[in-house]
Scaffold this active site. Structure first.
Site, PDB file in Angstrom:
ATOM      1  N   CYS A   1      30.353 -71.187  46.304  1.00  0.00           N
ATOM      2  CA  CYS A   1      28.929 -71.377  46.613  1.00  0.00           C
ATOM      3  C   CYS A   1      28.508 -70.287  47.590  1.00  0.00           C
ATOM      4  O   CYS A   1      29.243 -69.328  47.823  1.00  0.00           O
ATOM      5  CB  CYS A   1      28.656 -72.772  47.168  1.00  0.00           C
ATOM      6  SG  CYS A   1      29.377 -73.070  48.799  1.00  0.00           S
ATOM      7  N   ALA A   2      27.337 -70.447  48.184  1.00  0.00           N
ATOM      8  CA  ALA A   2      26.813 -69.389  49.045  1.00  0.00           C
ATOM      9  C   ALA A   2      27.601 -69.263  50.344  1.00  0.00           C
ATOM     10  O   ALA A   2      27.983 -68.157  50.744  1.00  0.00           O
ATOM     11  CB  ALA A   2      25.343 -69.630  49.341  1.00  0.00           C
TER      12      ALA A   2
END
Length: 375
Positions: free
Chosen positions: A73-74
């Site tokens: 994810c980020a």
């Protein structure tokens, strides 16, 4: 099953050595399409996190059961939660420590080759961003070229080889990432060199790089010769090191050439770009090893992870160096350009010293792929 933490270094080695890895990317589809982890044997599935909040049952048939799955994810948080849910269903799963933020900032130091009298040249591959920086070392002294803002990596590496950083040089005023040059100079007391034609608006002191300037390091006096090579910017400067290596900055890449438009002056600078590529570089030895400041795709990496190729090979294989029609060349480098880098105007202002964004803002400004080349 337990969830394993994977560091960016491990994933970088998988990408470099073309090892297989299944990646579940839980970012928004638009973010995934713009920028993802690249690698010849990496397989991706993009399912946004908000589709998985209530469980992962609906995607289990898309998740392999015979190999480890890496959730990305980020920043890390969402990937941990999704990884834990997959583990509860018996999947062998890991998450990327620090997420895409860590991937963007990770540097892999690799030895490029030897210099005169025991010197060495290293390339730092910022694999998630496509940035390349360099350290030349001789008799306990080091010179840095195009360093990123992750200055601690260079400091730790210099300490590990018992070298002191004496000079820091930028090939040009960067527009796609924030330079660590000024910070490195402040942290080490090294001289910070910039091409003066790119430094007209900077608000800090620097040493001006002039055409044919020689910078020497170590008692072996390895010569680093500046070569004025405009086109990507009006001040772009290449470096010939030890009559072996040609650091081209963002003028010439392995599979492409630099773009002249990031200061809004493409029509003005396209002639300079052609002059550099078709005249200045053409006068140099074909045996020089080209070391660019960026790479675009993983295919440009050699088997050992370095990005390097002989100048003569590039004149044979690089399309940007084989366009005899000047009008066709001009059209290619002014009309058919990829999107400009994210926040490139703010990045230029930061590299001039006119903006002082905090670390989080700097990360935000740099998010996304490298876009310094004509495609």
């Amino acid at each position: 099953m337990t969830v394993r933490e994977m560091q960016a270094q491990e994933l970088a080695m998988k990408a470099i050595h073309k090892e297989s890895q299944f990646i579940l990317d839980v970012r928004n589809p638009s973010d995934f399409e713009e920028w993802k982890i690249e690698g010849e044997q990496l397989k991706h599935l993009n399912i946004p996190y908000f589709d998985l909040i209530d469980g992962v049952e609906d995607i289990l048939d898309q998740i392999p059961s015979d190999q480890e799955v890496l959730v990305v994810c980020a920043k890390e948080g969402s990937s941990v939660m999704v990884a834990e849910m997959l583990a509860e269903h018996g999947r062998n799963v890991a998450y990327l420590k620090g997420g895409m933020k860590a991937w963007s900032e990770h540097l892999v130091p690799l030895k490029v080759g030897n210099l005169a009298d025991g010197g060495e040249l290293y390339q730092f591959v910022r694999i998630g961003k496509g940035c390349l920086s360099y350290m030349a070392v001789s008799n306990g002294e080091a010179t840095l070229f195009d360093p990123t803002r992750m200055t601690e990596v260079y400091l730790e590496f210099a300490r590990s080889i018992n070298a002191e950083i004496r000079h820091v040089l930028d090939t040009h005023l960067h527009a796609d990432h924030i330079s660590g040059g000024r910070m490195m100079a402040e942290q080490t007391g090294a001289a910070y060199w910039l091409p003066p034609k790119d430094a007209a608006e900077v608000v800090f002191e620097y040493k001006p790089l002039q055409d044919r300037e020689k910078v020497r390091i170590g008692s072996t006096t390895i010569s680093i010769e500046a070569l004025y090579s405009p086109g990507h910017t009006i001040g772009s400067t290449s470096f010939v090191i030890d009559d072996q290596y040609l650091l081209t900055g963002d003028i010439l890449f392995i599979d492409s050439i630099g773009r002249p438009d990031l200061a809004g002056l493409a029509e003005d600078w396209v002639g300079d770009l052609r002059e550099t590529l078709y005249a200045r570089y053409a006068e140099l030895s074909d045996d020089l090893t080209v070391l660019p400041a960026h790479f675009m795709i993983m295919d440009e990496l050699n088997e050992d992870g370095t990005v390097a190729k002989k100048l003569g090979d590039l004149y044979r294989d690089n399309h940007g160096l084989n366009m005899s029609d000047e009008a066709e060349f001009r059209t290619m480098v002014t009309k058919n350009l990829p999107p400009q880098p994210n926040s490139y105007q703010e990045i230029r202002q930061t590299n001039m010293g006119k903006m002082l964004p905090d670390t989080d803002k700097q990360r935000e400004m740099e998010i996304g792929p490298n876009r310094c080349a004509v495609r």
